[in-house]
Scaffold this active site. Structure first.
Site, PDB file in Angstrom:
ATOM      1  N   ASP A 840       0.850  -1.188   0.000  1.00  0.00           N
ATOM      2  CA  ASP A 840       0.000   0.000   0.000  1.00  0.00           C
ATOM      3  C   ASP A 840       0.893   1.249   0.000  1.00  0.00           C
ATOM      4  O   ASP A 840       1.875   1.318   0.756  1.00  0.00           O
ATOM      5  CB  ASP A 840      -0.913   0.011   1.229  1.00  0.00           C
ATOM      6  CG  ASP A 840      -1.901   1.138   1.158  1.00  0.00           C
ATOM      7  OD1 ASP A 840      -1.693   2.156   1.840  1.00  0.00           O
ATOM      8  OD2 ASP A 840      -2.892   1.007   0.407  1.00  0.00           O
ATOM      9  N   GLU A 883      -4.614   2.429  -4.422  1.00  0.00           N
ATOM     10  CA  GLU A 883      -3.163   2.533  -4.288  1.00  0.00           C
ATOM     11  C   GLU A 883      -2.599   1.262  -3.679  1.00  0.00           C
ATOM     12  O   GLU A 883      -1.541   1.284  -3.041  1.00  0.00           O
ATOM     13  CB  GLU A 883      -2.788   3.761  -3.442  1.00  0.00           C
ATOM     14  CG  GLU A 883      -3.279   3.685  -1.990  1.00  0.00           C
ATOM     15  CD  GLU A 883      -4.615   4.374  -1.801  1.00  0.00           C
ATOM     16  OE1 GLU A 883      -5.377   4.451  -2.787  1.00  0.00           O
ATOM     17  OE2 GLU A 883      -4.900   4.822  -0.675  1.00  0.00           O
TER      18      GLU A 883
END
Length: 972
Positions: A840, A883
């Protein structure tokens, strides 16, 4: 189960019959259907068509000896169907005192019928349309729900107010009365009558169950009283005696109750949503015994068929009709038959069943403590009669009290055990980490493992089965087979060698046995066979190419006739050990739809064989091996369409079809083997002699129909073929003849003149057209090439869009999820490892907010390129969310995955990014998890997510590993 979706006019079925030709007739609330095993021919009420049904609600059916059919309707009276015309004729009218609602029909033994109606009982005289009144007397109202003429000639009438009888030779009809509870049961509406083979009359009532009358005495079995848990005051709609003496009692709400010939052991057959083959509904209107030993039930939700006797191959599972004989689970993982003929069955999640065959009961057990939740794959009977169970270590069970004791052996502590076998005083224990030999006299354990440079070590550490052949011990592993000398501790190994056709066909092996002087090895490359006398065996393989049901052999068993039974992943085959000929069992033999589990098989003392799988315990009875199947069903044309119009075939279908006129343009002949045991398994083909060069196979799942158009006049012979699969499969053939009359232009003089004129005209046209066609051909060829290229490019783009993320070019979440599932299946099957990295981007939202989404997209693309550069060639990288990224790493341990995650993290942290000449950096957090045996992909991803959360909580820009799933709750 057959319902409206299968082709019936309505799912609520109400009546059943089988005619003299062998067709099954099913009455419904929406019409009548004739079934030939493949297709339903539906008949419905059509007001503007003469000869159609007068009512779509069919209440009762009866086949006549001349091939015709009597049809009793709800409000349309009695009809007779004639197969020679496909028309219905109404018999009797209301004006003559004949009822319009027909409740029951029964043969008079002479070709006529007794009819129970809303106005009483009537008699259809044989071979006529004449109907006479029988009961009650003229002018008296009385409803009759059932009627029966028994073998003595007595006429029994079930009415709305009780039971009546006309004795043989008598003219008077009397009412039967009994005192007490029996009298009350008979003093009401009587819906079902049946005389059994022992002369007993069975009487089914509206609310008080079943009464049995023998001579002048009447009685009730406790289980068949209206208040019993079996009847539950439901109306008894039908009673039937099967060929094996069992009694079937159909009720309107409580399913079917069966009794054995001694009138004991009642069993309720009811709908069970957990069992796909249970009866469709508990509301039963009719039952039928067909001429192949099958039993049909007409229910509120469709028609069911089952075997009247236990098939030669049957399955014991969870949710059996008798709960006392049901397994605790369907996933059978281990089997043991003890000296006293008890069957110990291991399941997933630490469950065990003990089947007492003599008592007909099943005891449910569960391993406790540290062993709970472990698959029970290995069971063995010790010399002292105790049962040893492999779980996470060893558990000992007392077979009398079922008390369990965990055996304290530090060497085996926590190890999943997958094979057990006693050899003398020593217990051989197969695990995923090698072979353990426990000398129980010396209380000493020796551990044997594979060593890369020791040719006399174990061939592979995953010891899945232990086989004793004579005085030799053979081990089945995932890397080949080993012959073990227990005295010296040395192993002689055999495995697949690339380029050697006489080595094992595949290393993954399941079972080893001997038959006909040879060794037989079950592998995932088929069955390997070698001579026992050769110290260095030369194997030959029996595979799918030889007729084997599958190359992934789960287990081998030898039956009493010297035949080798082979369980593959989803089917059973049997090999003649001397000739090596192969036959495969099918649904016609009773084989369920299942997956057979590895090395889960055993033989009973009576020679029956057992195989464990995902659908329960499949039992092959010992008598099946020598039986030869003889099909009593007839291969016959069932429909004939000429010029798309249905032509009746008649009650008796001969080998000569009706003559076809000169105007015949198309012929469609439907045909079927009137075998209802497993009709979808039968394979059909046909061939028109002089027209078809080869046999034309009918695709599986399609109704067999031979269709031809524009046939010339003259005689034809159509050959039909039906192949019934199974262990005793048969192939049946039949020849059908038909002839098409000649048209005027088909005479040779007319044809000759026409041919001459046509040839002259064609010659001129051909010359004119050749030049034009050549030009058009060149133009078309160019167009085809251009469109082919365009289509190929479009398909390539579509495939890429379906699998990849359009921004980063990485795999998308859906495709990587598919790859993760495939890798999970492969690792489960081969025992390999794999890992995942969940990544992440830290504070990515602030990048979008501060520099704009265009810069954010640039960051995503750059980090994606870094990930692709830093992973291995066999790894897969996907954009998992906004993301968030996911890396799948086949064959990687958690340490290897963490190292790559650290490399990715470092590279991204070092890379500068620019937005309007402002430089900034981005960091990532990584969660790493490696798959553990028996873990689901959901659990694996959950652990990776927890590791990612730990990395975030630790300040981000870091890598965290997940602990094993057993410690997951203490991980962070």
């Amino acid at each position: 189960m057959f319902d409206k979706q299968s082709g019936l006019p309505h799912s609520t079925t109400t009546a059943l019959a089988q005619d003299t030709a062998g067709f099954i007739w099913i009455g419904t609330r929406g019409g009548l259907a004739r079934f030939d095993g493949q297709r339903f021919q539906v008949f419905k009420q059509t007001n503007d068509k003469k000869g159609s049904l007068t009512d779509n609600y069919i209440r009762t059916l009866m086949a006549l000896p001349d091939g015709k059919l009597l049809v009793g309707t709800n409000v349309g009276g009695l009809l007779r169907f004639d197969p020679a015309t496909n028309n219905f004729t109404r018999l009797g009218t209301k004006s003559t005192g004949f009822g319009e609602r027909i409740y029951g029909l029964s043969t008079d033994g002479k070709g006529g019928a007794w009819i129970a109606t809303e106005r009483g009982v009537h008699h259809l005289l044989p071979n006529s349309n004449t109907i006479t009144n029988v009961w009650p007397a003229e002018g008296v109202v009385g409803r009759a729900f059932s009627v029966l003429q028994d073998e003595t000639g007595a006429l029994w009438i079930g009415s709305g107010d009780g039971l009546y009888v006309r004795r043989p030779g008598a003219s008077r009809i009397e009412r039967l009365t009994f005192a007490g509870e029996i009298g009350a049961a008979l003093d009401q509406d009587i819906w079902a009558l049946m005389r059994d083979s022992k002369g007993r009359l069975w009487v089914g009532s509206g609310t008080d169950g079943v009464v049995i009358i023998e001579g002048d005495k009447a009685s009730q079995i406790a289980a068949l009283k209206g208040s019993s848990a079996y009847i539950k005051h439901s109306t008894v709609r039908a009673i039937s005696e099967l060929p094996d003496g069992k009694i079937w009692i159909a009720t309107d709400g409580s399913g079917v109750i069966t009794l054995d010939p001694s009138l004991q052991n009642p069993v309720a057959l009811r709908n069970n949503p957990e069992r796909a083959n249970s009866i469709a509904s508990d509301t039963i209107r009719a039952v039928l015994k067909d001429d192949q030993g099958g039993v049909w039930a007409a229910t509120e939700l469709g028609a069911n068929r089952t075997f009247s006797r236990t098939p030669k191959i049957f399955t014991i599972s969870a949710g059996m009709p008798n709960p006392r004989r049901s397994l605790i689970s369907n996933e059978v993982r281990g089997l043991l038959v003890t000296h006293d003929n008890h069957i110990w069955t291991g399941f997933s999640n630490g469950l065990i069943d003990v089947i007492d065959r003599k008592a007909g009961t099943v005891h449910h057990l569960r391993v406790t403590g540290r062993h709970q939740g472990q698959d029970v794959k290995a069971l063995v009977e010790a010399p002292d009669g105790k049962i040893l169970v492999g779980a996470r270590g060893l558990v000992e069970f007392d077979p009398n009290t079922f008390r369990q004791t965990s055996i304290n052996l530090p060497e085996l502590e926590g190890k999943p055990i997958i094979a057990l076998r006693f050899v003398g005083n020593s217990l051989l224990v197969g695990t995923y980490s090698g072979l353990f030999v426990w000398d129980r006299q010396k209380n000493k354990i020796t551990h044997y493992i594979h060593k890369d440079h020791d040719h006399y070590s174990l061939v592979n550490n995953e010891v899945m089965n232990i086989n004793v052949i004579g005085d030799q011990v053979w081990l089945s592993t995932s890397g080949g087979i080993s012959r073990f000398n227990i005295k010296t501790g040395r192993f002689t190994n055999f495995f697949n060698v690339s380029g050697d056709p006489f080595s094992l066909p595949q290393n993954y092996s399941s079972s080893i046995l001997t038959a006909a002087g040879k060794m037989w090895v079950g592998t995932y490359g088929g069955v390997a066979v070698a001579s026992l006398n050769n110290p260095k065996p030369r194997f030959t393989a029996i595979t799918e190419d030889d007729g084997l049901s599958g190359n992934d052999v789960s287990a081998l068993l030898l039956d009493n006739n010297g035949k080798v039974w082979v369980a593959s992943s989803n089917a059973l085959s049997v090999i003649d050990a001397r000739t090596k000929s192969v036959r495969t069992a099918s649904k016609t033999d009773g084989v369920p739809v299942t997956t057979f589990n590895r090395f889960t098989a055993a033989r009973l003392p009576d020679g029956s064989l057992m195989f464990g799988g995902s659908a329960g315990l499949t039992v092959v009875q010992s008598v099946i091996a020598n039986e030869k199947q003889v099909s009593a069903a007839q291969l016959t044309p069932t429909t004939l369409e000429v010029n798309e119009r249905l032509v009746p075939l008649g009650a008796t279908i001969s080998d000569q079809l009706p003559a076809l006129s000169a105007s015949t343009r198309s012929v469609r002949i439907g045909f079927s083997l009137l075998d209802y045991s497993a009709p979808r398994e039968i394979r059909y083909s046909y061939k028109l002699e002089g027209f078809d060069k080869n046999w034309i196979s009918v695709p599986a799942g399609m109704a067999a129909t031979a269709a031809y158009t524009n046939l010339a006049s003259g005689p034809y012979t159509l050959r039909l073929r039906a192949q019934v699969p199974g262990l005793s499969g048969v192939t049946l053939e039949r020849k059908i003849n038909f002839e098409i009359a000649a048209q005027w232009h088909e005479h040779w003089i007319v044809r000759g003149a026409i041919v001459a004129l046509v040839m002259l005209a064609v010659f001129g046209l051909v010359q004119l057209r050749v030049r034009l066609l050549r030009r058009q051909a060149n133009i078309l060829e160019k167009q085809v090439q251009e469109r082919t290229r365009a289509l190929s490019d479009a398909n390539t783009r579509l495939d890429q869009l379906a699998r990849t993320d359009p921004l980063t070019g990485l795999l998308n979440r859906r495709h990587l999820t598919e790859l993760l599932s495939i890798e999970h299946d492969r690792a489960t099957r081969l025992g390999s490892e794999f890992a995942v990295i969940l990544i992440d981007l830290d504070h990515f939202k602030s990048v979008n907010d501060k520099y704009g989404h265009h810069t954010g997209d640039t960051v995503l693309e750059a980090t994606a390129r870094i990930m692709q550069t830093e992973v291995r060639s066999i790894d897969s990288v996907a954009r998992y969310g906004g993301e968030e990224f996911l890396i799948l790493m086949p064959g990687a341990s958690v340490e290897q995955a963490a190292a790559i995650a650290e490399r990715v993290r470092t590279k991204i942290a070092e890379m500068p990014f620019f937005a309007d000449e402002i430089m900034f950096n981005i960091s990532v957090s990584c969660g790493v998890a490696a798959w553990e045996r028996a873990e689901s992909t959901v659990s694996l991803m959950r652990r990776a997510d927890r590791a990612l959360y730990a990395a975030k909580s630790a300040g981000r820009n870091s890598v965290r590993q997940s602990l094993s799933k057993s410690l997951a709750h203490n991980e962070f």
